[in-house]
Design a protein around this motif. Structure first.
Motif, short mmCIF file in Angstrom:
data_model
loop_
_atom_site.label_atom_id
_atom_site.label_comp_id
_atom_site.label_asym_id
_atom_site.label_seq_id
_atom_site.Cartn_x
_atom_site.Cartn_y
_atom_site.Cartn_z
N ILE A 99 8.20 -5.19 1.66
CA ILE A 99 7.08 -4.45 1.34
C ILE A 99 6.29 -4.14 2.75
CG2 ILE A 99 4.52 -4.62 0.57
CD1 ILE A 99 4.95 -6.66 -1.40
N GLU A 100 5.78 -2.60 3.34
CA GLU A 100 5.09 -1.80 4.27
C GLU A 100 3.98 -2.21 4.19
OE1 GLU A 100 4.44 -0.04 7.71
OE2 GLU A 100 6.79 -0.74 6.88
N ALA A 101 3.33 -1.80 2.74
CA ALA A 101 1.69 -2.62 2.41
C ALA A 101 1.01 -2.25 1.38
CB ALA A 101 0.78 -0.48 2.77
N ILE A 102 0.18 -2.87 0.57
CA ILE A 102 -0.35 -3.01 -0.02
C ILE A 102 -2.06 -2.47 -0.47
CG2 ILE A 102 -0.89 -4.91 -1.75
CD1 ILE A 102 0.36 -6.14 -1.28
N GLU A 103 -2.26 -1.14 -1.04
CA GLU A 103 -3.78 -0.24 -0.93
C GLU A 103 -3.99 -0.17 -1.94
OE1 GLU A 103 -4.49 0.34 2.30
OE2 GLU A 103 -2.63 0.56 3.68
N PRO A 104 -5.10 0.22 -1.94
CA PRO A 104 -6.22 -0.12 -3.20
C PRO A 104 -5.83 2.18 -3.68
CG PRO A 104 -7.63 0.58 -1.32
CD PRO A 104 -6.80 0.08 -0.45
N THR A 105 -5.82 1.90 -5.00
CA THR A 105 -5.47 3.45 -5.40
C THR A 105 -6.30 3.42 -7.30
OG1 THR A 105 -3.75 5.41 -5.81
CG2 THR A 105 -3.66 2.89 -6.38
N ALA A 106 -6.18 4.84 -7.23
CA ALA A 106 -6.49 5.13 -8.15
C ALA A 106 -5.64 5.53 -9.62
CB ALA A 106 -8.00 6.07 -7.90
N SER A 107 -5.78 4.63 -10.84
CA SER A 107 -4.50 5.76 -11.93
C SER A 107 -5.81 5.81 -12.85
CB SER A 107 -3.57 4.23 -12.51
OG SER A 107 -3.23 4.22 -13.84
N GLY A 108 -5.82 7.15 -13.14
CA GLY A 108 -7.04 7.45 -13.86
C GLY A 108 -8.33 7.21 -13.46
N ASN A 109 -8.86 6.93 -14.85
CA ASN A 109 -10.17 5.95 -13.68
C ASN A 109 -10.17 4.76 -13.91
OD1 ASN A 109 -11.77 8.39 -14.69
ND2 ASN A 109 -11.87 8.55 -16.63
N SER A 110 -8.82 4.41 -13.84
CA SER A 110 -9.30 2.84 -13.27
C SER A 110 -8.36 2.23 -11.86
CB SER A 110 -7.86 1.54 -14.56
OG SER A 110 -8.51 2.51 -15.80
N MET A 111 -8.97 1.58 -11.71
CA MET A 111 -8.56 0.70 -10.11
C MET A 111 -7.17 0.44 -10.01
SD MET A 111 -11.84 -0.72 -8.72
CE MET A 111 -14.50 0.30 -8.72
N ALA A 112 -6.34 0.62 -8.97
CA ALA A 112 -4.95 -0.18 -9.45
C ALA A 112 -4.62 -0.27 -7.33
CB ALA A 112 -4.34 1.45 -9.70
N ILE A 113 -3.53 -1.10 -7.47
CA ILE A 113 -3.18 -1.35 -6.38
C ILE A 113 -1.68 -0.62 -6.03
CG2 ILE A 113 -2.02 -3.40 -5.51
CD1 ILE A 113 -4.13 -4.99 -5.56
N LEU A 114 -1.79 -0.04 -4.72
CA LEU A 114 -0.78 0.59 -4.55
C LEU A 114 0.31 -0.42 -3.87
CD1 LEU A 114 1.65 3.44 -4.62
CD2 LEU A 114 0.22 3.55 -2.32
N VAL A 115 1.51 -0.98 -4.04
CA VAL A 115 2.54 -1.64 -3.05
C VAL A 115 3.50 -0.20 -2.47
CG1 VAL A 115 4.68 -2.74 -3.29
CG2 VAL A 115 2.38 -3.65 -4.47
N GLU A 116 3.91 -0.16 -0.66
CA GLU A 116 3.97 0.62 -0.65
C GLU A 116 5.66 -0.06 -0.22
OE1 GLU A 116 1.80 2.80 2.54
OE2 GLU A 116 0.40 3.55 0.85
N PRO A 117 6.56 -0.01 -0.01
CA PRO A 117 7.94 -0.21 0.45
C PRO A 117 8.27 0.03 1.71
CG PRO A 117 8.00 0.62 -1.94
CD PRO A 117 7.31 0.91 -1.36
#
Length: 273
Positions: free
Chosen positions: A189-207
């Motif tokens: 895993i390179e980083a774990i970042e906040p993101t948006a999925s439509g109108n929902s809060m989500a977490i993005l895992v960057e390999p």
């Protein structure tokens, strides 16, 4: 665990949260309105009308509750979550049982109410004061809702849709969304970042480049995800609060020496702090 500053991808969603009360109030009004007519239909011995009004009223009540629950969870940080180290060697973060049951009940109520409305209207067993345009559109909208709810229930029953879950072990991170399950080693895993999925809060895992990601796509249907899609999980449905959960995952990404906590239960205590 200290709170994390609001990241840019979540700023718009935090602002929208202020309007959750208006949305919940609108669903509440429909719930009271249809509930009143449902009770009146029972009193007047009109069971078919009651079969439309009462499920619709309960569905609106559940949706109002869902909106309020998400708004509360978005502002929560570090509150005691419902986290269960329910598998050997790992810590699982799950949607609450009440939320999962409520979602299935909501779909079932929508199916009943929408089916009764559409079929009752087309067979002239139900009549409502509507304009000419509404008479044309509303029955098809109800039929569409019924088909959607029925399909979703079947997909959940078959395992083609699943409730979100995050599972952490000392060696790997598993993120399961409604449609796909991704498994990746912490070291990849390179980083774990906040993101948006439509109108929902989500977490993005960057390999990292060349990382091995095990992907299971269990959803089959329109808009099915690709195994090449980014690793994203909606997190404002979890009882932890999105910021506390983001901090939790980032801590174990940045502190590999502490990952043994994920396998012996100490991670649960950390998330509760």
């Amino acid at each position: 665990m200290t709170g994390h500053d609001k990241a840019h991808p979540w700023d718009r969603l935090f602002r929208l949260t202020r309007f959750a009360g208006l949305s919940a109030a609108a669903f509440g009004v429909f719930s009271l309105f249809w509930g009143y007519h449902g009770v009146a239909a029972i009193a007047d011995s009109r069971p078919l009308y009651a079969m439309f009004y009462l499920p619709a009223a309960l569905a609106c009540s559940l949706e109002a509750t869902r909106v309020v629950t998400i708004a509360i969870r978005r502002t929560r940080s570090g509150a005691p979550p419902k986290v269960t180290a329910h598998r050997p060697g790992g810590t699982a973060i799950r949607m609450s049982p009440e939320f999962r049951v409520g979602y299935i009940v909501f779909l079932a109520l929508t199916l009943v109410s929408a089916t009764v409305f559409a079929v009752g209207f087309w067979t002239d067993q139900l009549t409502f004061p509507m304009s000419d345009g509404q008479l044309i559109v509303f029955p098809y909208v109800a039929a569409g809702l019924a088909v959607f709810a029925a399909a979703a229930l079947v997909y959940f029953a078959c395992g083609w849709l699943r409730f979100s879950e995050i599972f952490c072990t000392p060696d790997k991170l598993v993120m399961k969304s409604f449609k796909v399950r991704d498994e990746i080693a912490w070291s990849d895993i390179e980083a774990i970042e906040p993101t948006a999925s439509g109108n929902s809060m989500a977490i993005l895992v960057e390999p990292v480049d060349g990382a091995k990601v095990t992907v299971e796509v269990f959803y089959r249907g329109p808009f099915a995800p690709s195994p090449e899609d980014p690793i994203v999980c909606v997190v404002d449905l979890f009882p932890t609060g999105p910021e506390a959960l983001l901090d939790f995952l980032r801590y174990y990404l940045d502190h590999p020496e502490a990952r043994e906590e994920l396998g012996d239960g100490r991670a649960v205590e950390r998330l509760q702090q």
